[in-house]
Design a protein around this motif. Structure first.
Motif, PDB file in Angstrom:
ATOM      1  N   SER A   4      48.549  39.841  44.486  1.00 24.25           N
ATOM      2  CA  SER A   4      48.991  38.774  45.394  1.00 24.25           C
ATOM      3  C   SER A   4      47.875  37.774  45.654  1.00 24.25           C
ATOM      4  O   SER A   4      48.097  36.564  45.661  1.00 24.25           O
ATOM      5  N   ALA A   5      46.653  38.284  45.856  1.00 28.06           N
ATOM      6  CA  ALA A   5      45.509  37.396  46.098  1.00 28.06           C
ATOM      7  C   ALA A   5      45.223  36.538  44.869  1.00 28.06           C
ATOM      8  O   ALA A   5      44.947  35.339  44.992  1.00 28.06           O
ATOM      9  N   HIS A  10      45.555  31.275  42.209  1.00 30.36           N
ATOM     10  CA  HIS A  10      46.091  30.490  41.089  1.00 30.36           C
ATOM     11  C   HIS A  10      46.899  29.306  41.600  1.00 30.36           C
ATOM     12  O   HIS A  10      46.758  28.179  41.126  1.00 30.36           O
ATOM     13  N   ARG A  11      47.753  29.535  42.581  1.00 33.50           N
ATOM     14  CA  ARG A  11      48.587  28.451  43.146  1.00 33.50           C
ATOM     15  C   ARG A  11      47.703  27.399  43.810  1.00 33.50           C
ATOM     16  O   ARG A  11      47.911  26.201  43.639  1.00 33.50           O
ATOM     17  N   SER A  12      46.699  27.844  44.560  1.00 31.38           N
ATOM     18  CA  SER A  12      45.792  26.917  45.226  1.00 31.38           C
ATOM     19  C   SER A  12      45.024  26.065  44.218  1.00 31.38           C
ATOM     20  O   SER A  12      44.903  24.843  44.380  1.00 31.38           O
ATOM     21  N   LEU A  13      44.519  26.701  43.161  1.00 29.97           N
ATOM     22  CA  LEU A  13      43.800  25.959  42.120  1.00 29.97           C
ATOM     23  C   LEU A  13      44.720  24.993  41.389  1.00 29.97           C
ATOM     24  O   LEU A  13      44.316  23.876  41.051  1.00 29.97           O
ATOM     25  N   THR A 101      52.297  36.316  37.380  1.00 31.04           N
ATOM     26  CA  THR A 101      53.475  36.884  38.028  1.00 31.04           C
ATOM     27  C   THR A 101      54.524  37.290  37.014  1.00 31.04           C
ATOM     28  O   THR A 101      55.112  38.362  37.119  1.00 31.04           O
ATOM     29  N   THR A 102      54.789  36.443  36.021  1.00 30.03           N
ATOM     30  CA  THR A 102      55.839  36.757  35.051  1.00 30.03           C
ATOM     31  C   THR A 102      55.439  37.874  34.104  1.00 30.03           C
ATOM     32  O   THR A 102      56.305  38.531  33.535  1.00 30.03           O
ATOM     33  N   LEU A 103      54.146  38.120  33.948  1.00 27.59           N
ATOM     34  CA  LEU A 103      53.685  39.183  33.052  1.00 27.59           C
ATOM     35  C   LEU A 103      53.624  40.551  33.727  1.00 27.59           C
ATOM     36  O   LEU A 103      53.614  41.567  33.055  1.00 27.59           O
TER      37      LEU A 103
END
Length: 130
Positions: A4-5, A10-13, A101-103
């Motif tokens: 999750s972290a 990843h989303r923040s970057l 996430t998808t992997l």
């Protein structure tokens, strides 16, 4: 570090890179491709990890979190299923972006993966009306 972290980083970057490109191109607005399916999963994830105060930022039409850049969630009214059917009708192949996430395995995966799997399963059973 948990999955999750890693996904949060990843989303923040991703948002930081998009905003950097927007500054280079002298643009103040970025249109995001997040569907209602994506936003619902992100909303549940935000609440599940204890950041409920960020829910308005995650789901609103205009996101002004970063100074000088406005993220526009223009696809938030459409489900992923509706967008996929629309693209198929136009004979355009939908693109799936492979992420951490998808992997990951939904059983062993992160909270993000579990909420995404839950929302995807829920919305896949809903009918489409034209």
């Amino acid at each position: 570090k948990t999955s999750s972290a890693k996904e949060d980083i990843h989303r923040s970057l991703h948002l930081q890179i998009l905003s950097s490109f927007a500054e280079i191109l002298q643009s103040t607005k970025i249109m995001m491709s997040d569907t209602s399916t994506d936003l619902a999963a992100r909303l549940l994830n935000t609440v599940a990890v204890g950041r409920g105060s960020y829910v308005p930022n995650e789901t609103q039409y205009l996101d002004n979190r970063l100074p000088g850049i406005t993220f526009i969630n223009s696809m938030r009214e459409f489900t992923l299923k509706e967008c996929t059917f629309y693209l198929r009708r136009l004979e355009i192949t939908p693109v799936t972006i492979i992420t951490h996430t998808t992997l990951s395995d939904p059983i062993v995966g992160s909270i993000n993966r579990l909420t995404d799997t839950f929302i995807s399963g829920f919305t896949s059973s809903l009918p489409i009306y034209y």
